[in-house]
Design a protein around this motif. Structure first.
Motif, PDB file in Angstrom:
ATOM      1  N   ILE A 121       4.625   4.850   1.012  1.00 24.25           N
ATOM      2  CA  ILE A 121       5.076   5.997   0.219  1.00 24.25           C
ATOM      3  C   ILE A 121       4.475   5.772  -1.247  1.00 24.25           C
ATOM      4  N   ARG A 129      11.315   4.068  -4.559  1.00 25.38           N
ATOM      5  CA  ARG A 129      11.227   2.702  -4.164  1.00 25.38           C
ATOM      6  C   ARG A 129      12.142   2.197  -3.041  1.00 25.38           C
ATOM      7  N   ALA A 132      11.335   2.889   0.377  1.00 19.20           N
ATOM      8  CA  ALA A 132      10.239   2.126   0.962  1.00 19.20           C
ATOM      9  C   ALA A 132      10.960   0.703   1.383  1.00 19.20           C
ATOM     10  N   PHE A 139       5.300   0.577  -1.146  1.00 19.66           N
ATOM     11  CA  PHE A 139       5.412   1.609  -2.367  1.00 19.66           C
ATOM     12  C   PHE A 139       4.416   1.300  -3.166  1.00 19.66           C
ATOM     13  N   HIS A 141       3.729   2.957  -6.686  1.00 23.01           N
ATOM     14  CA  HIS A 141       4.038   3.889  -7.945  1.00 23.01           C
ATOM     15  C   HIS A 141       2.562   4.099  -8.668  1.00 23.01           C
TER      16      HIS A 141
END
Length: 285
Positions: A121, A129, A132, A139, A141
């Motif tokens: 993701i 988060r 995930a 995950f 970001h």
């Protein structure tokens, strides 16, 4: 779950007499059963498309069959592919703060109803988060700002490559991709947006729709192109509403439709049911 010995055959060729008979005849010669079959001759592009889920006899030599089929395809100037029906292409999901589509896709993935293997993701916010973590997925970001957009997209491309993703799904990812990235992801990036509201662009589309007394809302899943929200359409759905529907009710209905339509599009793409023809899609749903 596909049964053992089950395969998916895709073909694309110039529309000529005898193509379907030739394909089905070749399958019959090898005692291959057809579990599901779709075909379409497009009068615009002049192409003929076939999608077949077939069951092969136990112990069949698939390599020998593919070689035989390749000879037939060469004669017909046909593009084709054969893959196990239980093959799951790898997909990377992208989302922002709204997670209704992401949550739905992950639920379907957990129950093997997505047709694809989720490999991670990506989000420009940290809100996703926990999804995930719950599904034991990587995950990533990647914050996006106007001055860092190019850098963020470079990081995204690295994540896509490192994950081995075959395609990408924008599950309400609220960032416009640059033309360059759209071209790099052409044919392998699916987006979802509110389709029955073409006059209501920008923020708060459902509130805009409410103020105009809209009578129909819906959603469209499509391939991403450099033309914003104008890529080839894979799936759509619409429902009727009336004056009693508040903005909150429109949002609720809209999000349900978005989740359903996106999931249908993802599965259709993952199972190879989508063909391109003269700039539009042929979808054997």
């Amino acid at each position: 779950m596909a049964e053992p010995g089950s395969y998916i055959l895709r073909t694309e060729a110039k529309d000529e007499v005898g193509i379907l008979a030739g394909v089905t005849g070749l399958l019959a010669e090898h005692s291959i059963s057809i579990a599901e079959s779709h075909d379409f001759g497009d009068p615009v592009s002049g192409k003929f498309f076939i999608w077949v889920r077939m069951t092969c006899p136990e112990g069949m030599d698939m390599a020998a069959f593919e070689k035989r089929f390749a000879g037939f395809a060469e004669w017909r100037k046909m593009q084709f592919s054969i893959r196990p029906a239980d093959y799951r292409p790898r997909v990377l999901l992208m989302a922002s703060k709204m997670d209704h589509c992401l949550s739905d896709l992950l639920f379907r993935h957990r129950h093997d109803r997505l047709g694809a293997e989720v490999v991670g993701i990506v989000s420009n916010h940290d809100d996703a988060r926990w999804h995930a973590d719950r599904h034991d997925l990587p995950f990533h970001h990647i914050p996006v700002a106007k001055e860092t957009k190019a850098e963020a997209e470079e990081k995204l491309l690295v994540r896509i490559e490192d994950s081995g993703a075959d395609f990408v799904v924008l599950a309400r990812y609220m960032q416009v991709l640059t033309d360059d990235l759209c071209r790099k992801l052409e044919g392998r990036c699916i987006n979802i947006h509110h389709s029955a509201l073409p006059s209501f662009k920008g923020a708060r589309p459902y509130h805009q729709a409410y103020s105009r007394g809209v009578k129909l809302i819906g959603a469209t899943a499509h391939y991403v192109t450099a033309d914003l929200d104008e890529g080839p359409i894979i799936a759509q759905e619409a429902v009727s509403v009336d004056h009693r529907a508040t903005p909150d009710r429109l949002i609720e209905l809209g999000r349900d439709i978005e989740a359903r339509v996106l999931a249908r599009a993802v599965r259709a793409h993952a199972e190879g049911r989508v063909f391109m023809s003269a700039g539009r899609t042929v979808v054997f749903d």
